[in-house]
Enzyme design. Structure first.
Site, PDB file in Angstrom:
ATOM      1  N   TYR A 103       0.832  -1.223   0.000  1.00 47.69           N
ATOM      2  CA  TYR A 103       0.000   0.000   0.000  1.00 47.69           C
ATOM      3  C   TYR A 103       0.855   1.257   0.000  1.00 47.69           C
ATOM      4  CZ  TYR A 103      -0.251  -0.002   5.294  1.00 47.69           C
ATOM      5  OH  TYR A 103      -0.033   0.004   6.639  1.00 47.69           O
ATOM      6  N   GLU A 104       0.196   2.348  -0.377  1.00 47.15           N
ATOM      7  CA  GLU A 104       0.897   3.638  -0.552  1.00 47.15           C
ATOM      8  C   GLU A 104       1.968   3.541  -1.644  1.00 47.15           C
ATOM      9  OE1 GLU A 104      -0.607   6.073   1.128  1.00 47.15           O
ATOM     10  OE2 GLU A 104       0.610   7.361  -0.136  1.00 47.15           O
TER      11      GLU A 104
END
Lengths: 596, 596
Positions: free
Chosen positions: A438-439
């Site tokens: 994620y990110e």
């Protein structure tokens, strides 16, 4: 089911000796952040994370966040812990004093954030997302938006979310479809569905403020047509209190490999007439705003790799001290604690030395962020920002990839018990697995690194960093003793490897971007390992200075030993990684898609 | 929730071109195992695993084995699948014809076992444990024991378990406490508790035959006082049918990170008067029997690393072909399937090339096992056995460590979807995590390798292997083209690295065993990577010969390309690993226990 005790000594050492806390405190606006004040804050944070957050980590994982009828209920104890968290002012630590924050330097809030994440990663995601929302509104919000939201978000009474992803668009924001229709009164109505929304709904706060990417009716296609909106869960009354329920709901939550206590929501906007929101900044500028916020978010996720590594190390070390099994390989009368076995030591030191290297890199980058924002000299601000920009993908991806390795070693040290969920070692391993995804995945970070951060400036920022590394290497080479000899050799090889690989990238990026891109992740890993080695070398030099000055604390020889281990066991990979970058393009691209 | 299709083409290629199936078929007793017969068996096995076992993998994980009132119930569909498995004769494939088995070579049953494990690892553990029991009884059981148990175990109507571990004794069998009290009638009564017993109880078979390590009353302390017993769940009537329930029960099952459908039981012996068992072989010889059986068990667990890697690759490849996201880095009109992105290709090829290398190593070792047992020439049997003994810890530990890496790459390729359990990629990653732990951790395998397999014979078996590798390297160096050039260079470096590290181990093992032991796991990893490279080089040579002979199948150039990739991206680690072995001892041992 393990305790967590913040590694205050190493944290203080890195802050003081490597990240230059004194210089940070001297920056305009940080006058109150004296070393004494900071030491007191870190000690209090250590107690809070040990006593309040850490005990909920395992139970939160087992129980998980629950969803029913569009409402998320947090695991037992989370609501009370969050109230205490807000009540004690922890959420406001790095916030702007104008909105009730304590305005502490980034480098200090990073240390405290590491503690939250170590103690309870699922919990820590809530304030992390709130910070993202605060940053967006503070930088780009209207005066009215700031007045409406910021005080409550800085205190933590209201939490924030970031709504980017849609099912057809993972990291590809060009594909965003959520619509925002202007109502003629300055508001918009939003319609669409967002996925993977962390803390999209929960029962810990009075209100939740969603930052949402969407398209207005006349927006151009692709990333140039994305706007940013703020959409509260409860519309805010004229007196500033939460009012009517807005048309945004969590319609389900995901069943995930880890971070079970952190609700990952599918959010439906506008199923009942439209979710009311207001535009942040200007229409079609949403992507620009996201990019500015990205550094902070990526930094925070990187820190999770370190934080989980630290938690896993503490647990594995405790087990290795207590578990008695098998005689020593050199012979012993009876079975010994497994910490005596060489391979267990190797694994513990792989965990520890990489944790220490990660921590040093992370805090030094945070201190550079402070300087980049506040240094009185404009050239210095530019230099520091260039360093930060170069290192953010490294912090995000190298720390999280290493966090995966370290938490896996934590499982391994536990042997069969590591595979049993009750032990708790597996939780850290599961929780860590999201951090490289994620990110922005590791692959995306690595492309950012080789493209925007290395090739675009012709290697200038990278060469500046290499120059600093060479200075450290020269100092190390002047020291005597086996540890410094090993460090000097490893750092020499590492610098050469980064130089070779970096030159290849700069020279070939425009000519043959696909081949260069094959080496993106190996290059990022290489730069991470060498940056960590540079920091461990600086740490060893600082420790040596303490020893020479007569300080007999065993922390210092241990630090030199750990740096030596890192050189012998981690930095040995550098030459191979440079080869992979330089040679590996063709063989990864030759195969026809159909022949996979 | 992914399909599984056995990679028959690569399996056949490795069998024929690398493992010497023709020579194996020519061994005494294997006359019926003609290439045609084997091809037909593998095809049938491919269908069975695809249609019957694979569809239960995800549902079995979600539902898990359930325990209540000392009885384990398997997830839906497992009982029926097992009945079909037994009915079709799959369990009997490698069994001795004397007891109803089909007597196929080990190298063939290894291929089929890989399929079971890929399709449904939890399921595959049941027949794997049964095989261990069969081996113990066939080698060391009395005629009566053989007559009582073996036909039913070979067919699979009765299953087997191995009961070694107790809570105070993980891998340290010296600490076993379970008691076996002779009853004067040739039977013993067993009392004690065993943990981590795979398929200790379940509802798929008519009877379960436990092989149990225990101590007789006068046994000496430590490993010299361990005896092996056979203890059936249901005592066997005079007519051979299952009779009265014996006093052995599953008193709980573990909640684990993975292999949820495989019940891991705590077994209580003798809580109600004593579990009736009979001695296998002689008293106090139990450890010797375990050691002999260990090769097969360790081999089978090693294969799991490959099998899960293969399953993860198939799933990730399917996703990478279908998932459309982001434009190509060199520019494209619209978003492309992610298989087009260079970093995704790199990850897919890391999975694929390591799977292929693991498969080749595994099958070649299996073929050597066949020769070691059956070759008419005694010297050749000894040579083959030495190779097998050297390689078993490599197969066990390198394949499983690599399987962990490959399944993790499978998660990563899926991006955010990889973290969602519904996708199924996370299951392979969770399931793989046990493989480096059970049946002896990676650390234990590595100690076995450096001690019993390398140092003890002064490096003789290792040097024999290096000699074979050098022959291959010389052949590769004679070929033209970039791929062979890269392979020749990588293999040259790899052979040198193994030589350097091996010499260090042989020279220093007696002098400084603790320092050498620090390098045990890095050495094992090194030997695994180079063995894999050796096999990929042999595969590339075989493929080149096919191309030269006019065969236009795209499989062959793809194989050469994959070998080239392996050289560029995997073998680059070898020089660093050798350095770690040679230099890394001191820094891992210097730190005082108290200073960790």
């Amino acid at each position: 089911m393990s305790d967590y005790n913040a590694p205050l000594k190493d944290m203080q050492f890195v802050l003081t000796e490597l990240a230059g806390l004194a210089q940070v405190s001297a920056l305009p606006g940080y006058a109150e952040a004296t070393p004494d004040v900071i030491e007191a804050i870190l000690e209090e944070s250590g107690k809070f994370t040990r006593d309040v957050l850490a005990p909920l980590n395992f139970s939160g994982d087992q129980e998980g966040a629950q969803w029913a009828d569009k409402v998320v209920t947090m695991p037992q104890g989370f609501k009370e812990a969050y109230a205490q968290f807000v009540g004690n002012g922890w959420n406001a630590l790095s916030g702007n004093p104008e909105f009730g924050g304590q305005g502490l330097p980034k480098v200090v809030s990073a240390v405290v954030q590491e503690m939250w994440q170590s103690a309870n990663m699922s919990f820590s995601l809530c304030p992390m997302l709130t910070m993202g929302g605060i940053e967006a509104l503070e930088l780009y919000g209207s005066e009215e938006q700031k007045a409406t939201y910021l005080h409550h978000m800085v205190s933590g009474r209201w939490t924030g979310t970031m709504n980017l992803t849609e099912s057809q668009a993972g990291s590809d924001l060009a594909a965003v479809r959520t619509r925002a229709v202007p109502q003629g009164d300055g508001t918009y109505k939003l319609f669409g569905q967002k996925i993977f929304i962390t803390y999209g709904d929960h029962d810990m706060a009075e209100n939740t403020i969603h930052l949402v990417l969407a398209r207005t009716p006349d927006a151009p296609a692709g990333v140039k047509g994305i706007s940013l909106f703020v959409v509260p869960k409860f519309l805010v009354n004229a007196d500033g209190t939460p009012g009517a329920r807005n048309d945004v709901y969590a319609v389900s939550i995901e069943h995930k490999l880890g971070i079970h206590a952190s609700p990952t929501c599918v959010m439906a906007y506008g199923d009942n007439g439209g979710a009311v929101g207001t535009l942040v900044g200007k229409e079609n500028d949403g992507l620009k705003y996201m990019f500015v916020m990205m550094n902070a978010a990526r930094y925070a996720v990187g820190l999770e790799g370190l934080a989980l590594g630290e938690r896993a190390y503490q647990q594995a070390l405790g087990f290795a001290r207590e578990r008695v099994q098998s005689r020593a390989i050199e012979g012993s009368v009876s079975s010994v604690p497994i910490i005596r076995h060489p391979d267990i030591r190797r694994m513990l030191l792989l965990m520890r030395s990489q944790n220490e290297a990660m921590r040093a890199v992370a805090y030094v980058v945070a201190a550079a962020l402070d300087s980049a924002m506040r240094h009185p000299d404009a050239d210095e601000r530019i230099r520091q920002q260039a360093f930060v920009d170069l290192m953010i993908p490294v912090v995000k991806a190298w720390l999280t990839e290493t966090g995966n390795e370290v938490t896996s070693l934590g499982v391994q040290i536990h042997g069969g018990m590591g595979f049993i969920e009750e032990t708790g070692a597996a939780q850290h391993f599961r929780d860590a697995r999201i951090t490289t995804i994620y990110e922005g995945t590791t692959g995306i970070q690595a492309l950012d690194l080789i493209g925007r951060k290395v090739a675009r400036d012709g290697g200038a920022a990278l060469n500046a960093l290499l120059g600093q590394m060479k200075e450290t290497q020269a100092s190390v080479a002047k020291q005597s003793g086996a540890s410094f000899k090993a460090l000097a050799a490893a750092l020499h090889d590492g610098i050469e490897a980064v130089t070779t690989a970096g030159d290849y990238i700069v020279t070939n990026y425009a000519k043959d971007v696909r081949a260069v891109a094959v080496g993106a992740v190996p290059f990022l890993r290489l730069l991470g390992i060498v940056s960590g080695g540079w920091m461990m070398a600086r740490a060893a030099l600082a420790a040596q200075a303490k020893i020479v000055s007569g300080d007999t604390d065993s922390f210092y020889p241990a630090k030199i030993n750990t740096a030596h281990f890192y050189a012998d066991h981690v930095m040995v990979a550098t030459i191979g990684l440079a080869k992979e970058v330089v040679q590996g393009g063709a063989s990864a691209l030759a195969l026809d898609d159909a022949h996979f």
